[in-house]
Design an enzyme around this catalytic site. Structure first.
Site, PDB file in Angstrom:
ATOM      1  N   VAL A  15       0.871  -1.170   0.000  1.00 29.97           N
ATOM      2  CA  VAL A  15       0.000   0.000   0.000  1.00 29.97           C
ATOM      3  C   VAL A  15       0.912   1.224   0.000  1.00 29.97           C
ATOM      4  CG1 VAL A  15      -1.816   1.257   1.225  1.00 29.97           C
ATOM      5  CG2 VAL A  15      -1.738  -1.244   1.356  1.00 29.97           C
ATOM      6  N   CYS A  16       0.562   2.232  -0.819  1.00 29.81           N
ATOM      7  CA  CYS A  16       1.245   3.534  -0.765  1.00 29.81           C
ATOM      8  C   CYS A  16       2.753   3.364  -1.029  1.00 29.81           C
ATOM      9  CB  CYS A  16       0.957   4.174   0.592  1.00 29.81           C
ATOM     10  SG  CYS A  16       1.256   5.942   0.714  1.00 29.81           S
ATOM     11  N   THR A  17       3.604   3.973  -0.209  1.00 26.92           N
ATOM     12  CA  THR A  17       5.042   3.884  -0.451  1.00 26.92           C
ATOM     13  C   THR A  17       5.617   2.518  -0.076  1.00 26.92           C
ATOM     14  OG1 THR A  17       5.581   4.795   1.721  1.00 26.92           O
ATOM     15  CG2 THR A  17       5.381   6.362  -0.103  1.00 26.92           C
ATOM     16  N   THR A  35       1.854   3.490  -6.559  1.00 27.18           N
ATOM     17  CA  THR A  35       2.277   3.975  -5.242  1.00 27.18           C
ATOM     18  C   THR A  35       1.559   5.288  -4.975  1.00 27.18           C
ATOM     19  OG1 THR A  35       4.234   4.524  -3.878  1.00 27.18           O
ATOM     20  CG2 THR A  35       4.275   5.249  -6.177  1.00 27.18           C
TER      21      THR A  35
END
Lengths: 259, 259
Positions: free
Chosen positions: B143-145, B163
């Site tokens: 998830v995300c970074t 990202t």
């Protein structure tokens, strides 16, 4: 492939242009990141944890509300320490006990499975604390069956409110509350939200009440909340009885028996 | 107004009809709720926590994936114990250390602010463990970074991935990865998602991969994921530079300096 990285690089591309990058790099410099947060200036937001809460209920709003300028978000429970979720899979840490907190600008009561909800509704120490905090709060809020807990504390009498779809009749039948099937409902200083994930929507609304719409919009972009679920089955009003039955089975089967 | 309540009452209204109630009451009987969960049958899902992670990244997917039949979701970190979020406001408990976990069906790596992301990308013990788990996992996800952390572990070479919008250029420029601006992206056994809240969308997709679409739809209804944010500003592709700048400022200002 591995490359050295610096703080300003990781979250900053070049696509947004030099002006953006320059401003954001300043904002992300260590001095800014290390600045003290949550002094007397910002809202004091408290989230009440209790055994068997549903994970997303407190954590979705925490993600949003902890981005408000100078805000503090504090996890509170009867005792400091880990508080486990309904499924038993995970635990959030309560950093403060009820006794340590007597004033909040915003109180948020999350929901839980049946075991946790009934436990909270029947816990007079918890209900007393909720009433005491509500006496001075600016906003008293709930996610999911947290509305039943607020109602059990006697706070929602005469108000409209929402809750998890499967608890709607219970809320309406057992309390002097008018159930409204919306994502979140404001009635006076009370803001209640529908089941579990609805707390994210509500917390953006709360963010706009606590600051302004521009800030709330910026937080929404910061957490990239542009929802595109792969399916469209989240609305109980459009769900078949079969799907509701299956949803309740999965919720029941995933609930741990508790400690 | 307070009323005695029984477990089967709290989450069951009458609106859905007698057939639904009868079935669900059975499912919610204490014997079913107390049944052992997560034996050898269901998927073993592990979520890697590290200092400075963003709260919603692991908790949104946990809410969804812990509803899968017989699934276990385990919070894992270098050491057992509390792991604090980027803002410092809250902590999740890691129930297992890296050393205690050598096999998972699904690995999920959450994202973090710059401090946490860089910390994880530069932590060889963490990256070694990720590579070891990935050798046997069915799905390796982020998830995300968290995608930057997977990339730093060398796992995304030659893959497409997504990202957080503000890290897109970094991901593409520093690794052999093709950034795709979608809510979640599958490439082989890797599933990456966009910023923070996108993990909820991805986890419903994962739920359908791990079981079937009907089960994923029922979970979506169970957590009432019918998103209606009050604003429409979550998509970076449609955001002004001014709003992006403000979003990055709020993220940076809310990040704690760490322990």
């Amino acid at each position: 492939m591995r490359h050295p990285t610096t703080r300003r690089n990781v979250l900053l591309g070049t696509a947004a242009g030099a002006a953006l990058a320059a401003t954001a790099m300043t904002a992300m410099a260590p001095s800014a990141a290390a600045a003290p947060r949550g002094g007397a200036k910002g809202p004091r937001i408290g989230i009440l944890l209790y055994d068997g809460f549903s994970m997303l209920d407190p954590t979705g709003p925490t993600e949003v509300l902890s981005r408000l300028p100078d805000a503090t978000v504090t996890m509170i429970a009867e005792r400091r320490g880990p508080v486990r979720t309904d499924t038993g899979d995970a635990a959030l840490l309560a950093d403060r006990s009820l006794k340590e907190v007597d004033r909040l600008d915003v109180l948020l009561v999350p929901g839980a499975g049946p075991r946790g909800t009934e436990g909270a509704m029947g816990n007079e120490r918890l209900l007393d604390w909720i009433r005491a905090i509500d006496r001075h709060s600016n906003w008293t809020t709930s996610v999911c069956t947290g509305a039943l807990v607020l109602a059990a504390a006697g706070l929602l009498d005469g108000h409209k409110a929402t809750t998890h779809w499967a608890s709607a009749s219970y809320l309406q039948d057992h309390f002097d509350v008018t159930y409204v099937p919306e994502r979140y409902v404001r009635s006076g200083k009370f803001v209640t939200s529908a089941g579990v994930s609805a707390g994210v929507d509500m917390s953006l609304y709360l963010a706009s009440l606590l600051t302004d719409e521009d800030t709330a919009r910026a937080i929404q972009l910061g957490v990239e909340y542009d929802p595109h679920p792969p399916f469209d089955s989240g609305n109980a009003a459009e769900a078949s009885d079969e799907l509701k039955r299956r949803a309740l089975e999965l919720l029941a089967d995933s609930e741990a028996s508790g400690s």
